[in-house]
Enzyme design. Structure first.
Site, short mmCIF file in Angstrom:
data_model
loop_
_atom_site.label_atom_id
_atom_site.label_comp_id
_atom_site.label_asym_id
_atom_site.label_seq_id
_atom_site.Cartn_x
_atom_site.Cartn_y
_atom_site.Cartn_z
N LYS A 172 -8.23 -32.10 -17.51
CA LYS A 172 -9.08 -33.26 -17.22
C LYS A 172 -10.53 -32.96 -17.60
CE LYS A 172 -6.24 -33.93 -13.09
NZ LYS A 172 -6.24 -33.61 -11.64
N HIS A 190 7.69 -24.33 -10.74
CA HIS A 190 6.25 -24.58 -10.76
C HIS A 190 5.36 -23.40 -10.44
CE1 HIS A 190 5.29 -28.83 -11.41
NE2 HIS A 190 6.51 -29.07 -10.99
N LYS A 244 -6.55 -18.50 -6.94
CA LYS A 244 -7.47 -19.32 -7.74
C LYS A 244 -8.89 -18.73 -7.72
CE LYS A 244 -4.93 -23.73 -7.13
NZ LYS A 244 -4.74 -24.35 -8.45
N LYS A 248 -10.22 -27.58 -6.72
CA LYS A 248 -8.77 -27.37 -6.74
C LYS A 248 -8.40 -26.90 -5.34
CE LYS A 248 -9.40 -24.43 -10.22
NZ LYS A 248 -8.34 -24.76 -11.13
N ARG A 249 -7.10 -26.85 -5.01
CA ARG A 249 -6.72 -26.33 -3.71
C ARG A 249 -7.31 -24.94 -3.50
NH1 ARG A 249 -2.73 -28.25 -0.47
NH2 ARG A 249 -3.53 -26.66 0.92
N THR A 291 -3.86 -28.44 -14.23
CA THR A 291 -4.07 -29.70 -14.95
C THR A 291 -5.52 -30.13 -14.81
OG1 THR A 291 -3.30 -30.87 -12.98
CG2 THR A 291 -1.71 -30.59 -14.78
#
Ligand SMILES: *Cc1c(COP(=O)(O)O)cnc(C)c1O
Length: 752
Positions: free
Chosen positions: A604, A313, A499, A493-494, A600
């Site tokens: 969405k 992952h 990120k 998101k986390r 993901t």
């Protein structure tokens, strides 16, 4: 019995009616009615059965998705309406199960939905965490963590009354098995998510999330990912993992025997999917149990290798689990001789120390064990799998090219479009019928409608309705007012440096400075963040503090706030995502290229008609191929360039900070305005990281980011051109259905 009668009967026992009961009573009656219907449905059938092992299943609230899958949503909504109630209000009483933390757990939940909906014979296996990761409280200007209890006296769990004995070095613990029903969409079967729990779980800590990490018997299932900054925390994770896989493996063997099959043929009847490395110990544990049941070692290893499949992952090397041998010695020493044997065999296949399971420092590499002893290894987006083959796992790819394959992630459209976005979902049905609900590729029929003015106007109206709904929700929940006519620019998101929420924060600083200098944007913008930071991840928590400082500074400035607002949504979770995603105009997917395996959230947003602003990373690459360059905003260095920079140690953030345009953004972190609001030591730490390290290269891309974001916001002004981009995004999103992903898993890996 019609649902109305069932509900009335349940409520009657409490002496209330559909009109007089409280929202909570109605929620519980609905839960009971749905659960009864579910348990009457048959499990999907098949010769072979999949067991999907995952440390997380971020299932979200279950009432609405169960009603959708059972085909009861419209009926229940109308019934409630006729009694003057609303489903939206009732479902607010449902606590969200705290069984996962982010994308990986949400993926597992979407997969279970798709497995059932495709009628495949497969169940999930995980743990029944009582207090989740944590509930986030932002009221003090910083993240505070508290327990997130979700198990009300009446809840979705079914006690199976099955137990298993898990043999730890310091004594045996009983694993109790609870089940969550996983209904399929429209095809009348109901699978299970098996969740193991200790017999007498500890109560929630009164304050915060500190607890006795050595009290294994009571605290094993208290929290997901207990703080592992100390050894007790790391050991507890190993206890959790072994508890999950040992009980899971015993359940599998029991089901096999109940079905009258020989354990000698395990590989004909069982697939064990290992979702990331947390369940890796199922490999040695299943071998151990088979041997205990009289299978010889050679055959046991063969059977397990041919029934396990592994999903890799991440790209972040530091996220790959490695456990010191001493931890296993403490927790489950019975696995060590088997791991020793597997390592011996691995070394015969490949002498390179980089591929060892048990390295020369007595550390066990879980991912290496998975790769050597699984039949399949997959990445989660095209770019990610390529990077695994070419660099991260190239040693293994050379060894086992046939094992490597890509399975681009997906999302279930039942939750992420039908469930969360009624205005758009209804419009789509009016426009193209409801075939897209079972076959999201039919959304392509929307493409010609991008030229139809009436449809475009209604598409915009649906977005606007969702933006108003979000504005009301934020006002009620956090007391923050936002303008529903502004651009909703959302990054949820986390929180992780890769990120790059910190880069988005630099944009807020840039915009603030522009407006202060009298340069007004073409259109007001609302920047929305939502993110939890791991409790021990200092820089991530510091970034939350910076965003909260900017929120206070900007929203209180009468010169700036009509044009720019910053909002940090508290306690981001699935329910919040369902409110935020339908309302989004611009979807922020700005990870440093090569670092986001797939994402993901990006899918969405796309399905809900948001336009992506992103780097060519993870599944953004596939999104951009599907929608075309005109319908996505791309910026930043490519993954090849970034990999090259790391390889040569060639990135020095101070070089970029030297540029006055960049310096003025970073230095603002220590400006008198922000120091007056925030904590000087935290801001100084962030500032220093930008200049001295910036490991995920925010300063490398920030100028390009600002330029492209400005172009994106300017384009928003042309509403008729913008709505076409929105429509193309929704129309092309069908590829990202998790039904497609699961079909591929089944055809290429599971063969159920
Ligand atoms: C989809 C989802 C995620 C994953 O988001 P990414 O942007 O892919 O990291 C995380 N948390 C929640 C609650 C989600 O619904």
């Amino acid at each position: 019995m019609p649902i109305k009668q069932t509900l009335e009967t349940i409520l009657q026992t409490q002496g209330v009616t559909l009109q007089t009961c409280t929202d909570m009573q109605l929620m519980q009656a609905l839960l009971e009615a749905v659960q009864t219907l579910q348990t009457e449905l048959p499990h999907a059938q098949g010769k072979k059965k999949l067991y999907y092992f995952s440390a997380e299943f971020l299932v979200g609230r279950l009432l609405r998705s169960n009603l959708i899958n059972l085909g009861l949503l419209d009926e229940v909504e109308q019934l409630l309406q006729s009694c003057g109630r609303s489903l939206a209000q009732i479902e607010d009483c449902e606590p969200e199960p705290s069984l996962g933390n982010g994308g990986l757990g949400r993926l597992a939940a979407c997969f279970l939905d798709s497995i059932a909906s495709l009628g495949l014979n497969g169940d999930g296996i995980g743990l029944n965490y009582h207090y989740g990761l944590f509930r986030q409280d932002l009221s003090g200007g910083e993240q505070r963590e508290n327990a997130d209890p979700w198990l009300m006296p009446q809840n979705w769990l079914i006690d199976t009354h099955k137990t298993f004995s898990v043999p730890f070095a310091n004594g045996t613990l009983t694993a109790k098995l609870y089940d969550l029903c996983i209904s399929s969409y429209q095809n009348g079967v109901c699978n299970r998510l098996h969740l193991f729990d200790v017999e007498s779980p500890a109560p929630a800590p009164a304050n915060g999330i500190d607890f006795d990490k050595t009290d294994i018997a009571h605290c094993l299932t208290s929290f997901l990912y207990p703080d592992d900054s100390d050894e007790a925390g790391r050991l507890l994770r190993v206890y959790q993992q072994y508890f999950m896989v040992s009980a899971g493996a015993q359940l599998i063997l029991q089901e096999l025997e109940d079905a009258g099959h020989s354990l000698q043929e395990l590989d004909q009847y069982v697939v064990m999917h290992i979702n990331d490395t947390h369940p890796s110990m199922v490999i040695p544990e299943m071998i151990r149990l088979l041997v205990e049941h009289g299978v010889d070692l050679e055959r046991a290893i063969y059977l397990v290798q041919h029934s396990c499949a592994y999903t890799h992952h991440t790209i972040l090397a530091e996220a790959l689990e490695k456990w010191p041998v001493s931890y296993l010695q403490t927790v489950a020493p019975q696995l060590l001789p088997i791991i020793r044997e597997l390592d011996k065999r691995a070394k015969l296949r490949c002498a390179d120390p980089a591929a060892a399971i048990w390295d020369e420092n007595d550390v066990i590499h879980m991912a290496h064990m998975d790769i050597h002893f699984s039949a399949s290894v997959n990445g989660v987006a095209a770019l990610h799998t390529d990077i695994l083959k070419q660099s991260e796992l190239s040693v293994f790819y050379k060894l086992y090219p046939e094992k490597f394959n890509n399975k681009t992630n997906g999302i279930t459209f039942r939750r992420w479009l039908m469930g969360c976005n009624r205005p758009l979902s209804d419009l789509l049905c009016q426009a193209i019928g409801d075939g897209w609900k079972t076959d999201p590729n039919q959304l392509e029929q929307l493409l010609p409608l991008a030229e139809n003015e009436d449809f475009c106007a209604r598409f915009l109206a649906a977005k606007s309705a969702n933006k108003h709904r979000l504005a009301d929700w934020l006002k009620q929940r956090q007391g923050i007012e936002i303008d529903p006519d502004s651009i909703f620019d959302i990054q949820i998101k986390r929180l992780h440096q890769y990120k790059r929420q910190q880069m988005n924060a630099l944009y807020a600083i840039w915009k603030y400075q522009q407006i202060k200098a009298g340069i007004l944007p073409p259109h007001p913008v609302t920047m929305i963040f939502g993110a939890k930071a791991a409790p021990a991840y200092t820089l991530a928590k510091d970034t939350i503090h910076l965003i909260l400082c900017l929120q206070r500074l900007i929203n209180a400035d009468p010169q700036v706030s009509p044009w720019l607002k910053v909002v940090m949504v508290e306690n981001y979770n699935v329910s919040a995502a369902e409110m935020l995603i339908p309302a989004c105009d611009v979807s922020e997917q700005i990870s440093l290229a090569s670092k986001e395996a797939s994402g993901t959230g990006n899918m969405k947003f796309m399905a809900n008609g948001a336009v992506t602003l992103g780097t060519l990373d993870g599944a953004n690459v596939e999104i951009s191929q599907l929608v075309g360059k005109e319908n996505i905003y791309l910026f930043g260095r490519s993954s090849d360039e970034v990999i090259e920079l790391y390889r040569n140690n060639a990135y020095h953030s101070s070089d970029y900070w030297q540029k006055p345009s960049v310096q003025q953004l970073v230095d603002f972190i220590l400006s008198p305005q922000l120091l007056a609001i925030g904590k000087p030591d935290i801001l100084a730490r962030l500032y220093k990281d930008f200049i001295a390290k910036d490991y995920f290269m925010a300063l490398l891309d920030v100028e390009d980011y600002i330029a492209v974001k400005e172009r994106c916001f300017a384009d928003y002004q042309d509403r008729s051109a913008w709505v076409k981009k929105m429509i193309v995004n929704t129309a092309r999103s069908g590829y990202f259905s998790s039904d497609r992903t699961i079909r591929e898993y089944n055809e290429d890996i599971w063969h159920l």
